[in-house]
Design a protein around this motif. Structure first.
Motif, mmCIF file in Angstrom:
data_model
loop_
_atom_site.group_PDB
_atom_site.id
_atom_site.type_symbol
_atom_site.label_atom_id
_atom_site.label_comp_id
_atom_site.label_asym_id
_atom_site.label_seq_id
_atom_site.Cartn_x
_atom_site.Cartn_y
_atom_site.Cartn_z
ATOM 1 N N PRO A 1 0.841 -1.205 0.000
ATOM 2 C CA PRO A 1 0.000 0.000 0.000
ATOM 3 C C PRO A 1 0.875 1.254 0.000
ATOM 4 O O PRO A 1 1.736 1.400 0.869
ATOM 5 N N VAL A 2 0.675 2.123 -0.970
ATOM 6 C CA VAL A 2 1.550 3.287 -1.121
ATOM 7 C C VAL A 2 0.757 4.586 -1.200
ATOM 8 O O VAL A 2 -0.439 4.597 -1.498
ATOM 9 N N VAL A 3 1.462 5.671 -0.912
ATOM 10 C CA VAL A 3 0.954 7.031 -1.107
ATOM 11 C C VAL A 3 1.800 7.658 -2.205
ATOM 12 O O VAL A 3 3.015 7.502 -2.218
ATOM 13 N N TYR A 4 1.169 8.361 -3.140
ATOM 14 C CA TYR A 4 1.899 8.939 -4.263
ATOM 15 C C TYR A 4 1.585 10.430 -4.408
ATOM 16 O O TYR A 4 0.627 10.950 -3.815
ATOM 17 N N THR B 1 -0.958 1.539 7.690
ATOM 18 C CA THR B 1 -1.976 1.819 8.705
ATOM 19 C C THR B 1 -2.780 3.043 8.270
ATOM 20 O O THR B 1 -2.560 3.590 7.193
ATOM 21 N N ASP B 2 -3.699 3.491 9.140
ATOM 22 C CA ASP B 2 -4.481 4.698 8.860
ATOM 23 C C ASP B 2 -3.849 5.949 9.459
ATOM 24 O O ASP B 2 -4.430 7.031 9.390
ATOM 25 N N ASP C 1 2.927 6.760 10.523
ATOM 26 C CA ASP C 1 3.544 5.467 10.227
ATOM 27 C C ASP C 1 4.059 5.394 8.787
ATOM 28 O O ASP C 1 4.485 4.330 8.347
ATOM 29 N N LEU C 2 4.008 6.511 8.059
ATOM 30 C CA LEU C 2 4.433 6.529 6.657
ATOM 31 C C LEU C 2 5.933 6.248 6.547
ATOM 32 O O LEU C 2 6.751 6.952 7.132
ATOM 33 N N LYS C 3 6.278 5.203 5.807
ATOM 34 C CA LYS C 3 7.680 4.873 5.545
ATOM 35 C C LYS C 3 8.094 5.587 4.262
ATOM 36 O O LYS C 3 7.693 5.208 3.166
ATOM 37 N N LYS D 1 -4.110 14.680 7.377
ATOM 38 C CA LYS D 1 -4.507 14.899 8.771
ATOM 39 C C LYS D 1 -4.232 13.598 9.510
ATOM 40 O O LYS D 1 -4.685 12.524 9.107
ATOM 41 N N GLY D 2 -3.476 13.676 10.608
ATOM 42 C CA GLY D 2 -3.083 12.491 11.352
ATOM 43 C C GLY D 2 -4.158 12.009 12.295
ATOM 44 O O GLY D 2 -5.186 12.660 12.505
#
Length: 251
Positions: free
Chosen positions: A120-123, A152-153, A157-159, A231-232
């Protein structure tokens, strides 16, 4: 000359982890002279930017350092349960890697893709080319457009990958220097925050990681319109951006 007043309502997107929410912005009143404009219905007008891959093609193999990501579905409701029209649904910034290219060559060294299928990634917001494949929305993008891996949500925790930096945004001032209370609409978006995490850095010409000029705990000044906003879980604002978008370290 008589004038007409138009009231417009828009939705301003924000991010709760990778879940989008929307809040109602203030109405805008515009005065226009009669006879100077015409209202034309756009009902039924559909703009589809994605490239549709015909069903006869069953495999899509990215080349080089490109990655195929299955896009996370847009939220249809706010956290409070309000149904959002399609025009107000926030464009997702995350998804699952479903295929990867063979990597790239730097100097005489072969460098593999830094993510695997199923990750699962964020781009980046505006990265890649959108395609409809097997009836689902996908994105073909370069590995460098991937901000990080988020399992996670909670955005904390973003790697992070490559030269990305995660910053906890400093809260906006509630009052002016003279003591006047600022409304939400007049608060200036902060461009100062504390570094929470950093990526390993970019690869140099010999295939080694160069490192980054900032470290967790640094307070930094960054470019106002850079990066991805989130938003965390702690309800704080975060931004993930490139190290090159950081202009100074404050102390």
């Amino acid at each position: 000359m008589a004038a007409a007043q138009l009231t417009s309502t828009c939705f301003v997107p924000s991010y709760d982890g990778l879940r989008s929410s929307a809040s109602k912005a203030s109405s805008v009143m515009v005065a226009l002279p009669f006879g100077s404009f015409k209202l034309k219905s756009t009902r039924g007008l559909v703009v589809k930017a994605a490239t549709t891959v015909a069903p006869k093609y069953t495999t899509l193999k990215p080349l080089g350092d490109r990655v195929l990501v299955k896009i996370k579905a847009a939220e249809e409701k706010t956290i409070g349960g309000i149904l959002l029209p399609s025009t107000a649904q926030t464009k997702p910034q995350g998804g699952e890697v479903v295929a990867i290219g063979e990597g790239r060559t730097i100097g005489d060294k072969k460098v593999d893709i830094g993510v695997k299928t199923g990750t699962p990634v964020v781009y980046s917001k505006y990265a890649g080319t959108e395609v409809e494949f097997n009836g689902l929305s996908h994105l073909v993008l370069k590995e460098d457009d991937i901000v990080g891996i988020l399992e996670t949500d909670d955005v904390k925790d973003l790697k992070l990958l490559n030269d990305r930096v995660l910053i906890k945004v400093e809260e906006a001032e509630e009052t002016t220097a003279g003591g006047l209370l600022l409304t939400q609409a007049t608060k200036e978006k902060p461009s100062i925050g504390m570094v929470i995490a950093v990526g390993p850095g970019l690869l140099d010409e010999e295939g080694n990681r160069a490192g980054l000029p900032v470290s967790p705990g640094n307070t930094v000044l960054y470019s106002k319109f850079a990066g991805n906003d989130f938003k965390g879980a702690d309800d704080s604002e975060y931004i993930a951006l490139r190290a090159s978008d950081i202009m100074a370290v404050l102390s």
